[in-house]
Design a protein around this motif. Sequence first.
Motif: not given
Length: 891
Positions: A273-277, A307-316, A319-332
């Motif tokens: 669930k790459f968008g949720e990540e 640590k969080i910024n490194r993980a966020l940068t890698a996840a983005k 997702n941008d180059f491979i998965y293209h999963d939709r990032v849900p809103d925080l409330k969702d």
Amino acid sequence: MTNFISVQLKKASEVDLAKPLCKFIQQSYPSGDAQAEHCRAAEELSKLRKSALGRPLDKHESALETLLRYYDQLCSIEPKFPFSENQVCVTFTWKDAFDKGSLFGGSVKLALASLGYEKTCVLFNCGALASQIAAEQNLDNDEGLKAAAKHYQFASGAFQHIKDTVLSALSREPTVDISPDTVGTLSLIMLAQAQEVFFLKATRDKMKDGIIAKLANQAADYYGDAYKQCQYKDTLPKYFYFQEVFPVLAAKHCIMQANAEYHQSILAKQQKKFGEEIGRLQHAADLVKTVASRYDEYINVKDLVDKINRALTAAKKDNDFIYHDRVPDLKDLEPIGKASLVKSTPVAVPLSQKFTDLFEKMVPLQVQQSVSVYNQRKADLVNRLIAQMREATNLANGVLASLNLPAAIEDVSGDTVPQSILNKSKAVIEQGGVQTIDQLIKDLPELLQRNKEILDESLRLLDEEETTDNELRTKFKERWQRTPSNDLYKPLRAEGANFHNILNKAVQADGQVREGYQSHRDTIALLCKPEAELNAAIPSANPAKTLQGSEVVNVLKTLLASLDEVKKEREQLENDLKSVNFDMTNKFLTALAQDGAINEEAISVTELDRIYGSYTQKVQESLKKQEELLKNIQNAHQDFSKMKQSNNESNLREEVLKNLAVANDNFVELLANLKEGTKFYNELTEILLKFQNKCSDIVFARKTERDELLKDLQQSIAREPSAPSIPLPTYQTTPAGGSKPAASSTPTPAPRTMGTKPQPPARPPPPVISAASSSPSASAPSGTAAAPPSAPTPAAPTPAAPTPAAPTPAPGASASSTAPSQAQGPPYPTYPGYPGYCQMPMPIGYNPYMYGQYNLPYAPSPVFQNPGQPPYPAPQQPGYPFPQQPYFPQQ
């Protein structure tokens, strides 16, 4: 990143526990080995308190163990000593743990004569020291993590216990540090920190990310609850301690929530669930960014941010180059679960593993009271049975004396003393006779007076202290917050009134004894004489030899012998009743252990019936047997009297013999009563001395409490403002014209150093605007001097103070035509070092400490001139490009 909160210790005043406890032990327990052992235990308890509270404690397990042992000992002695203001009165004084007070007022403290208050404060210190020990643990190993979690949970339980019990343990409002709101908040903080320790351990052990996320989310929840409770309570935000705790709690809430989101994002990545990540990492990044911007001075989160910024940068990037999963809103996003592994450790005595009860052999106070009531019931029963037997014996003696028995059947010759009278005379002489009675009666008033003086002195102490308390209560009114002496002394005054009644009844009884003695003194004195004198005092009569050996006389002798046997059995029965002893302590202890309470009446009545039932039956049989014997003796004596020859001489002799028999009985009764009265007065003296000591102790404790309270009141009065804030005069806050003068557009010139150069004279005052002036220049502010454009404009001057010499506006003139629109001031700068500065004389009543050196509220006035000062020079010429040269008077 880890920054744990610890609680400060309360400070206690020194108290000597040994003296009051030993005094109670000596009053309540008979002297012997047991009493000495209890007194030694009291001294050990006092030493234990000094070790636990009388010195700074190290942040170590051994120091906590000492505190726990003292708390356990307090719990063990609570049911064994009657700690109260009117019994074992010990005043415990504790300072507020967080309130540092003021320079003159000192710290806030509370003094109470309550063992519950002492227990509460000691338990607070136990929790506080446990939090300090936990904060010192090394969290890089399992031992440190386990110790920290254990101590935090114990601290949370200690504070929660105080929250539940403090109001019932104290008789008044507690200080803020041990109030339910404060300790409830501290309990939540400790629980949150224990949960955080488990989160750290789970992270260190590399447990599953889903579990770690739940642990972190639960810790964030605990921190959030603690922060809300701190924020919404009225008293807590005033504490400097909680002002420092607020940002730490807020930061910890965000950090734990960010950790929960971070580990949940790893779980989402594992579930593809790459968008949720990305959504969770973005939320975590926002949270730590908030911490870094707002609370960086309290907690360093740089490593977590990276640590969080490194993980966020890698996840983005992925997702941008491979998965293209939709990032849900925080409330969702689905809420993260919670897992609590901590709970407040309940306070279960004993808390210390090395605890040994110093007063193990001393029975609880409830058992002592039950034994005391049982002993009173037993004494009442025994005294009632003995009184019945003595009354029956006195009745039998009275009946025999009225019948002149056994002297009547022993008087065969008519001119000798009967043997029974001789025996009675011998017994009276052996016991001291009249001299003993006289001495005992003489001693009674002295004993009575001694007891009255002790009682009066005891009540005088109470009266003086109560008068002082009432005067101070009238003076300070609602500030005088302690139990009124009138209410506190009610039990003592009731006890004193009871002693007064006892003494009054004793005086009445003494009077009755004296009256009885005076009516029988001569006859008793006759019994004390030798046999020859006694025989000469008894009239002679014709012998009744014809009656000797008759059946009636034999019957009387048999009945009298049976009656004597009943009396002897009764004496033995009385001794048996007095010697019976049964210790009810074990019975009451067993009942207390089984039921948690003691039904004293039911247990005592059952045991008394079992022990004294047979004795009660024997007493009733003895009374019934005597009644039958006396009836038979009276019938036989009637037959004897009919057969006996009567004449005046024999009647007179018989009357004298009767009086001698009655005198013997009276002597025995008087001697017993006087000895019992003397014993009563001596025992009462001991009781009254104990009562006096009790009154003296409570008065001393009240005096100590009074002095402490007076000191606190003086400190609180010193902290209060002596008067309401004084409003400043209008001319000090706003100019007279009602608006602020316009600021100069040119910079203020810097002051120059005058050195030894002489000061120029003062400039003339500003021109006075008359009512008739109507030119445009009259309405312009006069606070600025006319100067060429090239000259620098000085700063706006300080407004001048209004003076009584101001001109009065003409009738009918408007305010705008009589005064300028802004305050008048000198047309020159008002600081030294600038050309044109004049040294202004000090106004009357000037306080050099009230105003700054360059901010005087008074403008120079031409009225105050130095004596001998030359007149002011002429005004400066218009258009002159430089300031006027200094004017020096001609020498």
